[in-house]
Design a protein around this motif. Structure first.
Motif, PDB file in Angstrom:
ATOM      1  N   LEU A  45       0.494  13.070  29.432  1.00 14.58           N
ATOM      2  CA  LEU A  45       1.180  13.767  28.555  1.00 14.58           C
ATOM      3  C   LEU A  45       1.688  15.140  29.403  1.00 14.58           C
ATOM      4  N   ALA A  46       1.710  15.316  30.332  1.00 10.45           N
ATOM      5  CA  ALA A  46       1.938  16.046  31.283  1.00 10.45           C
ATOM      6  C   ALA A  46       3.642  15.915  31.660  1.00 10.45           C
ATOM      7  N   VAL A  47       3.670  15.042  31.834  1.00  4.04           N
ATOM      8  CA  VAL A  47       5.524  14.127  31.816  1.00  4.04           C
ATOM      9  C   VAL A  47       6.127  14.973  30.601  1.00  4.04           C
ATOM     10  N   THR A  48       6.900  15.054  31.470  1.00  4.91           N
ATOM     11  CA  THR A  48       7.599  15.543  29.817  1.00  4.91           C
ATOM     12  C   THR A  48       8.756  14.579  28.872  1.00  4.91           C
ATOM     13  N   LYS A  49       9.198  13.537  29.287  1.00  5.89           N
ATOM     14  CA  LYS A  49       9.235  12.482  28.306  1.00  5.89           C
ATOM     15  C   LYS A  49       8.154  11.685  27.523  1.00  5.89           C
ATOM     16  N   ASP A  50       7.171  11.901  28.172  1.00  8.42           N
ATOM     17  CA  ASP A  50       5.860  11.148  27.458  1.00  8.42           C
ATOM     18  C   ASP A  50       5.481  11.988  26.573  1.00  8.42           C
ATOM     19  N   ARG A  51       5.297  13.621  26.948  1.00  2.00           N
ATOM     20  CA  ARG A  51       4.799  14.352  25.981  1.00  2.00           C
ATOM     21  C   ARG A  51       5.931  14.665  24.719  1.00  2.00           C
ATOM     22  N   GLN A  52       6.904  14.509  25.714  1.00  2.00           N
ATOM     23  CA  GLN A  52       8.375  14.845  23.930  1.00  2.00           C
ATOM     24  C   GLN A  52       8.625  13.572  23.191  1.00  2.00           C
ATOM     25  N   PHE A  53       8.162  12.298  23.661  1.00  3.24           N
ATOM     26  CA  PHE A  53       7.953  11.371  22.927  1.00  3.24           C
ATOM     27  C   PHE A  53       6.755  11.190  22.035  1.00  3.24           C
ATOM     28  N   TYR A  54       5.488  11.467  21.754  1.00  2.13           N
ATOM     29  CA  TYR A  54       4.574  11.588  21.203  1.00  2.13           C
ATOM     30  C   TYR A  54       4.957  12.651  20.541  1.00  2.13           C
ATOM     31  N   GLU A  55       4.895  13.477  20.576  1.00  2.00           N
ATOM     32  CA  GLU A  55       5.160  14.301  19.779  1.00  2.00           C
ATOM     33  C   GLU A  55       6.306  13.774  18.519  1.00  2.00           C
ATOM     34  N   ARG A  56       7.038  13.568  19.054  1.00  2.00           N
ATOM     35  CA  ARG A  56       7.856  12.644  17.740  1.00  2.00           C
ATOM     36  C   ARG A  56       7.494  11.707  17.560  1.00  2.00           C
ATOM     37  N   ASN A  57       6.110  11.264  17.763  1.00  2.00           N
ATOM     38  CA  ASN A  57       5.932   9.542  17.235  1.00  2.00           C
ATOM     39  C   ASN A  57       4.077   9.864  17.585  1.00  2.00           C
ATOM     40  N   PRO A  58       3.951  10.280  17.107  1.00  2.00           N
ATOM     41  CA  PRO A  58       2.248  10.113  17.181  1.00  2.00           C
ATOM     42  C   PRO A  58       1.497   9.061  16.379  1.00  2.00           C
ATOM     43  N   ASP A  59       2.196   8.247  15.736  1.00  2.00           N
ATOM     44  CA  ASP A  59       1.768   7.317  14.679  1.00  2.00           C
ATOM     45  C   ASP A  59       1.762   5.792  16.414  1.00  2.00           C
ATOM     46  N   PHE A  60       2.591   6.068  16.590  1.00  2.00           N
ATOM     47  CA  PHE A  60       3.040   5.476  17.869  1.00  2.00           C
ATOM     48  C   PHE A  60       1.833   4.374  18.950  1.00  2.00           C
ATOM     49  N   LEU A  61       1.090   5.705  19.314  1.00  2.00           N
ATOM     50  CA  LEU A  61      -0.514   5.581  19.516  1.00  2.00           C
ATOM     51  C   LEU A  61      -0.932   3.717  18.813  1.00  2.00           C
ATOM     52  N   PHE A  75      -6.985   5.987  28.665  1.00  2.00           N
ATOM     53  CA  PHE A  75      -6.625   6.985  29.153  1.00  2.00           C
ATOM     54  C   PHE A  75      -5.518   7.841  28.568  1.00  2.00           C
ATOM     55  N   ILE A  76      -6.018   9.197  28.711  1.00  2.00           N
ATOM     56  CA  ILE A  76      -4.091  10.649  27.876  1.00  2.00           C
ATOM     57  C   ILE A  76      -5.261  11.562  28.786  1.00  2.00           C
ATOM     58  N   ASP A  77      -3.348  11.718  29.597  1.00  2.00           N
ATOM     59  CA  ASP A  77      -3.815  12.940  30.153  1.00  2.00           C
ATOM     60  C   ASP A  77      -3.917  14.478  29.320  1.00  2.00           C
ATOM     61  N   GLU A  78      -3.806  15.230  29.848  1.00  2.00           N
ATOM     62  CA  GLU A  78      -3.234  16.625  29.024  1.00  2.00           C
ATOM     63  C   GLU A  78      -3.315  17.008  27.370  1.00  2.00           C
ATOM     64  N   ILE A  79      -3.842  15.880  26.771  1.00  2.00           N
ATOM     65  CA  ILE A  79      -4.560  15.801  25.690  1.00  2.00           C
ATOM     66  C   ILE A  79      -3.504  17.456  24.236  1.00  2.00           C
ATOM     67  N   GLN A  80      -4.256  18.607  25.023  1.00  2.00           N
ATOM     68  CA  GLN A  80      -3.658  19.496  24.658  1.00  2.00           C
ATOM     69  C   GLN A  80      -2.178  20.199  23.969  1.00  2.00           C
ATOM     70  N   LYS A  81      -1.489  19.317  24.797  1.00  2.00           N
ATOM     71  CA  LYS A  81      -0.221  19.327  24.961  1.00  2.00           C
ATOM     72  C   LYS A  81       0.319  18.490  23.368  1.00  2.00           C
ATOM     73  N   VAL A  82      -0.074  17.452  22.987  1.00  2.00           N
ATOM     74  CA  VAL A  82       0.209  16.842  22.018  1.00  2.00           C
ATOM     75  C   VAL A  82      -1.008  16.607  20.851  1.00  2.00           C
ATOM     76  N   PRO A  83      -1.945  17.487  20.592  1.00  2.00           N
ATOM     77  CA  PRO A  83      -3.026  17.757  19.719  1.00  2.00           C
ATOM     78  C   PRO A  83      -3.343  17.194  18.032  1.00  2.00           C
ATOM     79  N   ALA A  84      -1.700  16.776  17.882  1.00  2.00           N
ATOM     80  CA  ALA A  84      -1.964  15.443  16.647  1.00  2.00           C
ATOM     81  C   ALA A  84      -2.014  15.228  16.861  1.00  2.00           C
TER      82      ALA A  84
END
Length: 391
Positions: A45-61, A75-84
């Motif tokens: 989630l430190a990668v901008t495009k990945d963080r933005q994707f999961y911010e918009r689509n948290p249910d995709f996980l 493994f999810i890195d920097e989980i605080q970037k998308v705490p939802a």
């Protein structure tokens, strides 16, 4: 790069089938450690495009995990970037759909922005610190100057070390403070950060800091809470249990997680007077004790003990029902005089069975049956022997 002592405990927990939240300050090696393990799915989630994707689509996980034929290790890195994401992660763990290793460099968002119950049994919390002495021996002088961040330890050019440490602090203020907190007056916080670094390891007086800087006492307290939440400093409380003394210090001490980072924040040079070296050595030992406790996930607590009119104990480890008072001396020859406060403390606390004097020389020896002189170079091994060995 370095053989990290916490890896053994992390691997043990993961093999047991538990999920782990591995917290630690920025750039202490969490991602490197995780990458040495095997996972079915990795998300950074430190990668901008990945963080933005999961911010918009948290249910995709959850949808992604359903595509695996067996229970995946994720493994999810920097989980605080998308705490939802933690809400779905909790459900996936409860339903035994996946096992997770989550890493984060700030507990602030996880504590204040997510209504998720990260209790033991769902996600076990581990803390990773900067490199310990046992993982990479370094001279005391270099520890005081440049600290123990992995990338600093591997850099041989002193000028680059200095530039990297300054960049680290600048990025902390930009990424952790300006972007991730509600602090609006960054100039005030920067001035506070400098003073907090200068006073790191000493008794904290919120009122005096408030008078010196201008913000209210409540604001100064909130600033220290930010230091804790962003894992930049640890609060060490005084030990006040079962004492009849009326003048025990009740204020806490704060320890910056790394001495090199502390020095840059304090805007100090690389040369220190002898008394200051003693203070920094005590600070370093406090940090090393915390690393020892965390690397083994011990249910232990670090305190200090101080009577304003009398004796003081630099550090005090409480483990199970026992106390281990510790004196720190920036010297090589330890005598009975160096242990006098330990004797006072042990006389008042019957469950304090062994005192420790940590010093600069290479040898370990008993002053008597009550007190052992311990070299800082073998601190981890000696704590194992004195505290974890059978009674």
């Amino acid at each position: 790069m370095f053989k990290r002592t916490i890896k053994k405990e992390l691997v043990r927990i993961l093999k047991y089938g538990k999920s782990v939240l591995l917290l630690g300050p920025r750039q202490v090696g969490k991602t490197t450690l995780a990458q040495s393990l095997s996972f079915d799915l990795k998300i950074n989630l430190a990668v901008t495009k990945d963080r933005q994707f999961y911010e918009r689509n948290p249910d995709f996980l959850a949808k992604k995990i359903q595509s695996f034929k067996k229970k995946p290790m994720v493994f999810i890195d920097e989980i605080q970037k998308v705490p939802a994401l933690l809400n779905d992660i909790q459900e996936l763990i409860d339903n035994k759909k996946a096992q997770f290793l989550l890493t984060g460099s700030s507990a602030r968002k996880l504590k204040h922005e997510v209504e998720v119950n990260l209790i033991p049994g769902r996600i076990l919390n581990l803390r990773m610190d900067s490199v310990s002495y046992i993982e990479k021996p370094v001279s005391a002088e270099k520890l005081f100057q440049f600290g123990q961040l992995p990338q600093i330890l591997t850099e041989s050019d002193i000028k680059i070390k200095e530039l990297e440490l300054k960049s680290y602090v600048e990025n902390y203020i930009e990424d952790e403070i300006r972007k991730e907190t509600k602090i609006r007056n960054i100039a005030n916080y920067s001035r506070f950060l400098e003073l907090a670094a200068i006073q790191s390891g000493k008794i904290t007086n919120f009122s005096e800091i408030s008078k010196g800087l201008g913000p209210t006492v409540m604001t100064i307290q909130s600033y220290y809470q930010v230091l804790e939440d962003t894992l930049f400093a640890d609060r060490i409380d005084p030990y006040l249990k079962n004492s009849t003394r009326k003048k025990l210090t009740k204020s806490s001490r704060y320890l910056f997680f790394d001495l090199g980072v502390r020095r840059i924040c304090a805007n100090e040079g690389t040369q220190f007077l002898p008394d200051r070296k003693g203070e920094l050595f005590e600070h370093f030992i406090g940090n090393e004790i915390l690393k020892w406790i965390r690397s083994q996930a011990l249910n232990a607590k670090l305190y200090f003990w101080r009577d304003s009119d009398g004796p003081e104990i630099d550090w005090l480890i409480e483990f199970e029902d026992r106390l281990f008072p510790i004196e720190v001396k920036f010297k090589e020859n330890i005598t009975e005089k160096d242990a006098r406060h330990l004797y006072t403390f042990m006389a008042e606390y019957p469950n304090a069975l062994k005192g420790i004097v940590i010093h600069r020389s290479d040898i370990n020896y008993d002053l008597n049956k009550q007190v052992r002189a311990v070299s800082y170079k073998t601190l981890f091994q000696q704590l194992d022997r004195l505290i974890l060995s059978p009674r």
